[in-house]
Scaffold this active site. Structure first.
Site, PDB file in Angstrom:
ATOM      1  N   ASP A 250       7.617  25.497 -12.194  1.00 50.34           N
ATOM      2  CA  ASP A 250       6.567  24.704 -11.551  1.00 50.34           C
ATOM      3  C   ASP A 250       5.245  25.435 -11.757  1.00 50.34           C
ATOM      4  OD1 ASP A 250       6.828  26.897  -9.927  1.00 50.34           O
ATOM      5  OD2 ASP A 250       6.313  25.790  -8.133  1.00 50.34           O
TER       6      ASP A 250
ATOM      7  N   TYR B  16      11.611  19.866 -13.228  1.00 52.13           N
ATOM      8  CA  TYR B  16      11.440  20.847 -12.167  1.00 52.13           C
ATOM      9  C   TYR B  16      12.417  20.609 -11.012  1.00 52.13           C
ATOM     10  CZ  TYR B  16      10.117  22.819  -7.836  1.00 52.13           C
ATOM     11  OH  TYR B  16      10.211  23.454  -6.627  1.00 52.13           O
TER      12      TYR B  16
ATOM     13  N   GLU C  35      11.905  19.163  -1.789  1.00 59.21           N
ATOM     14  CA  GLU C  35      11.358  19.323  -3.141  1.00 59.21           C
ATOM     15  C   GLU C  35      10.529  18.123  -3.559  1.00 59.21           C
ATOM     16  OE1 GLU C  35      11.066  21.872  -4.801  1.00 59.21           O
ATOM     17  OE2 GLU C  35      12.439  23.200  -3.756  1.00 59.21           O
TER      18      GLU C  35
END
Length: 385
Positions: A155, A137, A54
């Site tokens: 996102d 996020y 991520e």
DNA sequence: AAAACGTGGCC
DNA sequence: TGGCCAAGTTT
């Protein structure tokens, strides 16, 4: 509100499955296979891998991340391995990926988890959110994907899908995303939204005829889904000018480490001077005063009229030679044009923050792309190397 | 809250 | 080929 205690349940029973069910069904059949991902419906992957992917994927494409993720986990297979890595090794391993604060925060985060959480990632969105480098996020994504928590993951993909789905102006994306997020399979749902956004609901020319949500999509109904989300005006990108220095000694070249804060912070680099705003009207400006900087021979003393300051930041008093041509590099918020100056010394100490680096092994120095480009040009065009 | 912060891929 | 854009965060 309506006062009916069943209202929220009614909403989630009515609205959420309408979107989540067909999306998850589509995902079950069409999920991309990615090295950080578990197949749909299977147990969550190692939180370390989810977190690492991520962070790497922040503002960075899957194509760029995939090989870097593979080599990263081969080198540091677990969070414990990574938490013991040195700053130097981590920054060099991140070179070329950009946004280097991510790498600095990655290490801070790993060490915080090791020190404050017994070496395991916390499993709640709120606790994840408190870790360095995890914003809204990433905290939601890790909570959902690695721990199966219901979290509202927003996102750029989700924003695009949701604004189109509701033909919304973008005023409250989070509430809209919340309204379609299921209680179960929140991790798969988040990844399904991203896959849909990257393959079907694309920024340009969305493939609506292949979309599992087409029938429920208000944006499709308008006939112009591409209008969502509204695009923001792009800011003007100024040009800065600077000089990059190649100082050779024997088979080595001098590298420095950039300050931790700011552009390319914490990265190895070739020495460089200030990157200054170009004069708005160079030809109209009054002639620059003669500059003795550099002393003796050297670019600044050759009277080319290039101006003072070009040798500022030079790592030594030396017989600097300009290379032909320039390096042009585009950053997020400015364009940089660099002249290249090279010199050779016989004996000199590297000085604070500097190190002599074997030219033959420059590929392992972990130079950010700007300096990797400059180094390549020095090695190709300059006989002083 | 606006600005800083990188890079490579794609059309 | 140059602009657009990507699974954002920090200050």
């Amino acid at each position: 509100m309506c006062g009916d205690p069943c209202h929220r349940a009614a909403v989630s029973a009515k609205v959420s499955p309408q979107i989540a069910a067909p999306l998850l069904a589509w995902y079950d059949a069409n999920a991309r296979s990615l090295p950080w991902r578990a197949p749909p419906g299977s147990p969550p992957p190692d939180p370390y891998r989810v977190w690492l992917s991520e962070v790497m994927l922040q503002q960075t494409t899957v194509a760029a991340v995939r090989p870097r993720f593979e080599s990263w986990v081969a080198r540091w297979p677990t969070l414990a391995d990574f938490a013991e890595a040195s700053d130097d090794d981590v920054m060099a391993a991140w070179a070329g990926l950009g946004y280097y604060a991510r790498a600095r925060n990655l290490l801070k985060c790993a060490r915080a988890v090791a020190a404050d959480h017994g070496g395991r990632f916390p499993d709640t969105e709120a606790a994840l959110r408190a870790l360095p480098g995890l914003g809204d996020y990433t905290a939601a994504a890790v909570a959902a994907i690695a721990f199966g928590r219901r979290a509202v993951v927003v996102d750029a993909n989700v924003k695009r899908v949701v604004t189109r789905l509701f033909a919304d102006d973008g005023g409250n994306i989070r509430a809209l995303a919340d309204s379609i997020t299921p209680d179960d399979r929140a991790g798969d749902f988040a990844q399904a939204m991203m896959d849909l956004g990257s393959s079907i609901c694309t920024p340009r020319a969305p493939k609506c005829l292949l979309c599992p949500l087409r029938e429920d999509c208000a944006g499709f109904a308008t006939g112009d889904p591409e209008a969502y989300p509204a695009k923001k005006a792009k800011a003007e990108k100024p040009t800065r000018h600077g000089t990059i220095f190649w100082l050779a000694r024997g088979e080595d070249v001098l590298l420095v480490r950039r300050p931790d804060k700011g552009l390319l912070g914490g990265m190895r680099a070739l020495p460089s001077g200030p990157w200054t705003l170009a004069h708005p009207h160079p030809s109209a400006a009054s002639p620059l005063p003669p500059s003795p900087i550099g002393r003796g021979k050297g670019p600044a003393a050759e009277g080319g009229g290039k101006g003072e300051g070009e040798m500022e930041g030079a790592p030594a008093q030396a017989d600097w030679q300009w290379l032909d041509g320039e390096i042009v590099h585009v950053f997020t918020h400015f364009r940089l044009v660099c002249r290249l100056a090279a010199a050779r010394v016989e004996a000199q100490e590297a000085g604070a923050g500097g190190e002599w680096w074997p030219v033959a092994r420059l590929g392992q120095a972990g130079l950010p792309t700007l300096f990797a480009k400059a180094a390549e040009k020095f090695r190709r065009d300059c006989d002083a190397v």
